[in-house]
Design an enzyme around this catalytic site. Structure first.
Site, PDB file in Angstrom:
ATOM      1  N   ASP A  11       0.862  -1.176   0.000  1.00  0.00           N
ATOM      2  CA  ASP A  11       0.000   0.000   0.000  1.00  0.00           C
ATOM      3  C   ASP A  11       0.905   1.235   0.000  1.00  0.00           C
ATOM      4  OD1 ASP A  11       0.930   0.301   2.618  1.00  0.00           O
ATOM      5  OD2 ASP A  11      -1.070   0.314   3.528  1.00  0.00           O
ATOM      6  N   CYS A  68       2.977  -3.119   4.151  1.00  0.00           N
ATOM      7  CA  CYS A  68       2.126  -1.980   4.501  1.00  0.00           C
ATOM      8  C   CYS A  68       2.774  -1.303   5.701  1.00  0.00           C
ATOM      9  CB  CYS A  68       0.668  -2.380   4.747  1.00  0.00           C
ATOM     10  SG  CYS A  68       0.321  -3.339   6.228  1.00  0.00           S
ATOM     11  N   THR A  70       2.298  -1.473   9.011  1.00  0.00           N
ATOM     12  CA  THR A  70       2.661  -2.395  10.089  1.00  0.00           C
ATOM     13  C   THR A  70       2.896  -3.810   9.593  1.00  0.00           C
ATOM     14  OG1 THR A  70       0.364  -2.993  10.542  1.00  0.00           O
ATOM     15  CG2 THR A  70       1.278  -1.097  11.768  1.00  0.00           C
ATOM     16  N   HIS A 101       9.591 -23.844   9.309  1.00  0.00           N
ATOM     17  CA  HIS A 101       8.536 -24.554  10.034  1.00  0.00           C
ATOM     18  C   HIS A 101       7.158 -24.448   9.396  1.00  0.00           C
ATOM     19  CE1 HIS A 101      10.798 -24.549  14.155  1.00  0.00           C
ATOM     20  NE2 HIS A 101      11.529 -25.036  13.172  1.00  0.00           N
ATOM     21  N   HIS A 136       6.780 -31.016  10.398  1.00  0.00           N
ATOM     22  CA  HIS A 136       6.063 -29.779  10.078  1.00  0.00           C
ATOM     23  C   HIS A 136       5.070 -29.964   8.929  1.00  0.00           C
ATOM     24  CE1 HIS A 136       8.796 -27.730  12.749  1.00  0.00           C
ATOM     25  NE2 HIS A 136       9.820 -28.236  12.087  1.00  0.00           N
TER      26      HIS A 136
END
Length: 147
Positions: A11, A68, A70, A101, A136
């Site tokens: 963004d 973005c 955060t 993982h 995993h």
């Protein structure tokens, strides 16, 4: 041997970091799909997270990078698309472990929360770390199942 295609999307808050990482990837010989945004004008992160996730899930890119402010919003948007496993990371260890993982195929970064060098280090770890498989594999398979 050519390197895999990496798709990027961001963004407005992630625009500058996306461009920096795009240029870094190209310099390292990766094929890059830049899905935008193409300016710092305000846009909606869900649109770009969805577009990136659909691109990766469809196999048009081996991996993706979502940015973005955060990293939270764009990773939530990306993870709504089946076949996308976006991981929000903040350091090299989380970038390595999301691959090892969780077989993450999208790296999510918060441009307002981490520095450029940390972002570069995370990208490098994300691209160079293979999925460990083994114990995993079953867990990752469950990620694609409905709740």
């Amino acid at each position: 041997m050519s390197k895999p295609t990496v798709a990027l999307a961001a963004d407005h808050a992630g625009f500058e970091l996306k461009n920096l990482l795009r240029d870094e990837l190209k310099a390292q010989g990766y094929d890059v799909l830049d899905l935008g945004t193409n300016s710092s004008d305000s846009v909606d992160y869900p649109d770009f997270g969805r577009k990136l996730a659909e691109t990766v899930a469809a196999g048009k890119a081996a991996r993706g990078v979502a940015v973005c402010g955060t990293g939270i919003g764009i990773s939530i948007a990306a993870n709504r698309i089946p076949g996308c496993r976006a991981a929000l990371v903040h350091d090299i260890t989380s970038a390595r472990l999301c691959r090892e993982h969780n077989d993450a195929n999208v790296l999510a970064l918060g441009a307002r929360l981490i520095g450029v060098e940390t972002a570069r280090d995370c990208l490098k770890a994300f691209l160079e770390t293979p999925f460990a498989g083994g114990r995993h594999s079953g867990r990752v398979a469950k990620l694609g199942q409905p709740a």
